[in-house]
Enzyme design. Structure first.
Site, PDB file in Angstrom:
ATOM      1  N   TRP A  41       0.832  -1.218   0.000  1.00 15.02           N
ATOM      2  CA  TRP A  41       0.000   0.000   0.000  1.00 15.02           C
ATOM      3  C   TRP A  41       0.858   1.256   0.000  1.00 15.02           C
ATOM      4  CZ3 TRP A  41      -4.993   2.049   0.580  1.00 15.02           C
ATOM      5  CH2 TRP A  41      -5.055   3.350   1.102  1.00 15.02           C
ATOM      6  N   ASP A  44       0.475   9.159   0.848  1.00 11.13           N
ATOM      7  CA  ASP A  44       1.173  10.424   0.550  1.00 11.13           C
ATOM      8  C   ASP A  44       2.645  10.317   0.137  1.00 11.13           C
ATOM      9  OD1 ASP A  44      -1.091  10.794   2.054  1.00 11.13           O
ATOM     10  OD2 ASP A  44      -0.131  11.911   3.643  1.00 11.13           O
ATOM     11  N   GLN A  60       4.420   7.172   2.147  1.00 11.78           N
ATOM     12  CA  GLN A  60       3.705   6.416   3.173  1.00 11.78           C
ATOM     13  C   GLN A  60       3.501   4.998   2.657  1.00 11.78           C
ATOM     14  OE1 GLN A  60       1.970   8.118   6.367  1.00 11.78           O
ATOM     15  NE2 GLN A  60       4.077   8.553   5.848  1.00 11.78           N
ATOM     16  N   SER A 107       3.311  11.165   7.609  1.00  7.58           N
ATOM     17  CA  SER A 107       3.904  12.041   6.585  1.00  7.58           C
ATOM     18  C   SER A 107       4.844  13.098   7.140  1.00  7.58           C
ATOM     19  CB  SER A 107       2.796  12.720   5.789  1.00  7.58           C
ATOM     20  OG  SER A 107       2.268  11.787   4.893  1.00  7.58           O
ATOM     21  N   ARG A 167      -0.155  16.735  12.632  1.00  8.70           N
ATOM     22  CA  ARG A 167       0.744  15.894  11.824  1.00  8.70           C
ATOM     23  C   ARG A 167       1.217  16.557  10.524  1.00  8.70           C
ATOM     24  NH1 ARG A 167      -4.359  13.507  12.118  1.00  8.70           N
ATOM     25  NH2 ARG A 167      -5.568  13.669  10.199  1.00  8.70           N
ATOM     26  N   ASP A 168       2.191  15.885   9.916  1.00 15.47           N
ATOM     27  CA  ASP A 168       2.711  16.186   8.579  1.00 15.47           C
ATOM     28  C   ASP A 168       3.620  17.412   8.535  1.00 15.47           C
ATOM     29  OD1 ASP A 168       0.915  14.125   8.124  1.00 15.47           O
ATOM     30  OD2 ASP A 168      -0.646  15.432   7.322  1.00 15.47           O
ATOM     31  N   GLU A 227      -4.507  18.690   6.442  1.00 21.35           N
ATOM     32  CA  GLU A 227      -3.421  17.713   6.371  1.00 21.35           C
ATOM     33  C   GLU A 227      -2.363  18.188   5.371  1.00 21.35           C
ATOM     34  OE1 GLU A 227      -5.194  13.500   7.594  1.00 21.35           O
ATOM     35  OE2 GLU A 227      -5.746  13.987   5.558  1.00 21.35           O
TER      36      GLU A 227
HETATM   37  C1  FRU Z   1      -2.931  12.224   4.537  1.00 22.62           C
HETATM   38  C2  FRU Z   1      -2.637  11.505   5.842  1.00 22.62           C
HETATM   39  C3  FRU Z   1      -1.682  12.317   6.684  1.00 22.62           C
HETATM   40  C4  FRU Z   1      -1.025  11.268   7.542  1.00 22.62           C
HETATM   41  C5  FRU Z   1      -0.926  10.097   6.580  1.00 22.62           C
HETATM   42  C6  FRU Z   1      -1.047   8.759   7.261  1.00 22.62           C
HETATM   43  O1  FRU Z   1      -3.309  11.389   3.485  1.00 22.62           O
HETATM   44  O2  FRU Z   1      -3.846  11.242   6.511  1.00 22.62           O
HETATM   45  O3  FRU Z   1      -2.305  13.341   7.422  1.00 22.62           O
HETATM   46  O4  FRU Z   1       0.240  11.674   7.972  1.00 22.62           O
HETATM   47  O5  FRU Z   1      -1.957  10.265   5.637  1.00 22.62           O
HETATM   48  O6  FRU Z   1      -0.714   7.734   6.385  1.00 22.62           O
END
Ligand code: FRU
Length: 499
Positions: A41, A44, A60, A107, A167-168, A227
Site C-alpha cells: 500500500w 502520501d 507512506q 507524513s 501531523r505532517d 493535512e
Molecule cells: C494524509 C494523511 C496524513 C497522515 C498520513 C497517514 O493522506 O492522513 O495526514 O500523515 O496520511 O498515512
C-alpha cells in the site's frame, strides 16, 4: 527499543516486499509510467528533495499488505522525476512513539542540513484517550540508511487549543532559520467539526523548536483538519497548500498571498483548487536543481470524501496506490497558479499523430486515435469564439458500458468530469471554467495510463484526476459536438511508453 529494533524491522519489511513484488508486478491494472511501489500500500508522497544530484521520493508505505496500516517510509530515487529506482525502505515503526498498527511513521518532509539528509515525520500511535501524534527526526549521511534521533520526539506538546490531530511537518529555511509548519485542527478535532489550521515552529538546529503560532486557520468553512501543509515562495508571492478534511468536494487547496514570518501570519487574497478530480490528495512540493517548484500527489482519496466507494480494484493484485504525474507550479501574471505536467514526460512520447483544423458538425461524433487509447496523451485545441455547440464532449476509454466523459458546456461555462464504470455507476464533478470572458480558444491536455485519467484545462489553471478500472478493450476516444458545430483548431496525440 533501539536502533537495532529499527534495523530488524526494516529487514523484515524489505523481505516482505521481495516476497510479494513478483505477484504485484503481474497485476492487470499496474500503472506504466505513474510511480507505484513494488508491492503493498502507498499513500502520501513524503520527503521530496533534490539531494546529492538525484531526486529523492519517500512515501507512506505498508510493505506487508495492500491496505493502510503500520506505516513505513518507502524510498526511491530518480534522475528525471519519471524513471524511479526503488531503494531500501527508509523508516519502519520501531519505537513506543511510532510503533502502532493504526499508526507508524506518518507524513513529513526532508531537508539538507550540513550535507546530512534529515527527515522530519509524525510519529503516530494510539492511547486509551485516542491518537498520540508527535514530531520526530531521522538522519542519514548516505541518503539510504536512516537513524532515528535518540531523543525523539522533538515536538511532544500539542499547540494551544489544538486537538490530537497534529501531523505532517514540512520544514523550510528562511533567512538562516528553520521553520516547521504542521497540520492541525483547533477545538474538537478533524471528525468532530474542528477548524483546520497550520501551526508554525522555529529552530536554529532542527532539534529545539519554539512555537510561533497558527499562521492560517479555517473560518468554520474551509475544513476541519488541514493535512499535509506546504509553504513556499513563488515569484513575489507565497503559497500555502494543504489537504483539508471535510471541505465538501474540495480536497487539495492553495492559498496565494504573503507570509509574515515575524508575526507568524499568512494572509491570502486568493484561494484555488490544485486539482478538482476524484483522486488527488496530499500533494507535496520541492524545489529542483533548475529552480522549478514541482508537485507530486497521491492519486487516491480517503473514505470521508463524498464520492468515496473504495481505494480501487488493485488490492487483490497485491498493491494499492500510485502518484499523479509530477506537475510544475507556475505563477501567472493575473496571480493564479498553473500546474503544468513537467516537460520530462515528453520523453515517453511515441506514435505522434496530428489532426489539422476541422469542423465537427452538429451532433457529429468522430473517433480520435491516440496511441493504443490506454497509454496515451492528447492535446486538443477548440475554437470557442466560432463554435456554436452547446456542449463539446470528449469521451475517453470508451467501452461497452464504461468510459469517462469530459463535457465542456459552452452554454453554462462549466466543465463536467464524469466517469461511468461497467456496473453502471456514474460519478460526476463540475466546475466553472470561465472566470472571465474573452477566451477565444480552449486547450485540453490529457494523460491516460492503465487505471488513471488526468485532464488539464484552462491554461493549466484547472485539472481533474480520476482513477478507472476498465477493461482493456475500453480504449476508444471520441469527440462529440452537441446542438451546434465545433471548430477544432488542432489535435496532437501520442502513445506513451516507459523504457
Ligand atoms: C494524509 C494523511 C496524513 C497522515 C498520513 C497517514 O493522506 O492522513 O495526514 O500523515 O496520511 O498515512
Amino acid at each position: 527499543m533501539s536502533d537495532k529494533t529499527h534495523k530488524q524491522n526494516l529487514v523484515r519489511a524489505q523481505n516482505a516486499v521481495m516476497e510479494n513484488e513478483g505477484f504485484a508486478k503481474k497485476g492487470r491494472y499496474r500503472q506504466q509510467y505513474h510511480f507505484t511501489a513494488p508491492a503493498g500500500w502507498i499513500n502520501d508522497p513524503n520527503g521530496l528533495i533534490f539531494w546529492h544530484g538525484q531526486y529523492h521520493l519517500f512515501y507512506q508505505y505498508n510493505p506487508y499488505e495492500a491496505v493502510w496500516g503500520g506505516i513505513h517510509w518507502g524510498h526511491a530515487v530518480s534522475n528525471d522525476v519519471i524513471h524511479w529506482e526503488h531503494l531500501p525502505i527508509a523508516l519502519a515503526p520501531s519505537e513506543p512513539y511510532d510503533d502502532h498498527p493504526q499508526g507508524g511513521c506518518f507524513s513529513g518532509s526532508a531537508v539538507d542540513d550540513d550535507d546530512k539528509l534529515v527527515l522530519l515525520y509524525t510519529a503516530a500511535s494510539e492511547s486509551d484517550h485516542g491518537p498520540v501524534q508527535t514530531q520526530c527526526l531521522a538522519t542519514s549521511k548516505d541518503g539510504i540508511i536512516f537513524e532515528k534521533y535518540k531523543n525523539n520526539p522533538i515536538i511532544r506538546e500539542l499547540p494551544p487549543d489544538a486537538s490530537a490531530d497534529f501531523r505532517d511537518p514540512k520544514v523550510l529555511k528562511y533567512k538562516d532559520s528553520w521553520y516547521l509548519i504542521v497540520g492541525s485542527s483547533l477545538g474538537e478535532g478533524a471528525r468532530r467539526g474542528g477548524d483546520g489550521c497550520v501551526q508554525m515552529y522555529k529552530s536554529a538546529d532542527l532539534i529545539k523548536w519554539e512555537y510561533c503560532g497558527a499562521i492560517a486557520r479555517s473560518n468554520g468553512k474551509l475544513g476541519t483538519m488541514w493535512e499535509c501543509p506546504d509553504l513556499f515562495p513563488l515569484g513575489d508571492k507565497w503559497v500555502l497548500m494543504f489537504s483539508p478534511m471535510f471541505y465538501g468536494e474540495r480536497k487539495a487547496i492553495y492559498l496565494l498571498g504573503d507570509m509574515d514570518f515575524d508575526n507568524a501570519l499568512f494572509s491570502w487574497e486568493y484561494e484555488g483548487e490544485i486539482d478538482c478530480g476524484f483522486d488527488y490528495y496530499a500533494p507535496q512540493s520541492f524545489l529542483d536543481n533548475k529552480g522549478r517548484r514541482i508537485l507530486i500527489a497521491w492519486a487516491n482519496g480517503w473514505e470521508w470524501m463524498p464520492w468515496w466507494k473504495d481505494f480501487g480494484q488493485t488490492a487483490g493484485e497485491g498493491w494499492c496506490g500510485h502518484f499523479a504525474i509530477p506537475r510544475e507550479v507556475r505563477l501567472t501574471k493575473d496571480n493564479c497558479l498553473q500546474f503544468v505536467p513537467i516537460n520530462e514526460l515528453e520523453s515517453l512520447r511515441t506514435d505522434y499523430e496530428e489532426y489539422p483544423a476541422f469542423i465537427l458538425g452538429a451532433d457529429e461524433r468522430k473517433e480520435i486515435y491516440a496511441g493504443d487509447g490506454i497509454y496515451c496523451e492528447l492535446v486538443l485545441n477548440i475554437d470557442i469564439s466560432t463554435s456554436t455547440a452547446k456542449q463539446v464532449v470528449l469521451v475517453v476509454r470508451q467501452g461497452e458500458n464504461e468510459g469517462v466523459r469530459i463535457i465542456l458546456s459552452l452554454d453554462d461555462k462549466e466543465v463536467l468530469f464524469e466517469r461511468m464504470d461497467s456496473r453502471g455507476q456514474v460519478d460526476m464533478l463540475k466546475r466553472q471554467i470561465f472566470p472571465d470572458f474573452g477566451i477565444d480558444s480552449l486547450k485540453m491536455h490529457l494523460f491516460l495510463d492503465t487505471c488513471s485519467v488526468e485532464l488539464f484545462i484552462l491554461d493549466y489553471k484547472m485539472s481533474f484526476s480520476g482513477n478507472i478500472y476498465f477493461d482493456e478493450n475500453s480504449n476508444h476516444l471520441f469527440l462529440e459536438s452537441k446542438c451546434g458545430h465545433t471548430k477544432i483548431n488542432s489535435i496532437h496525440t501520442y502513445g506513451l511508453t516507459m523504457c
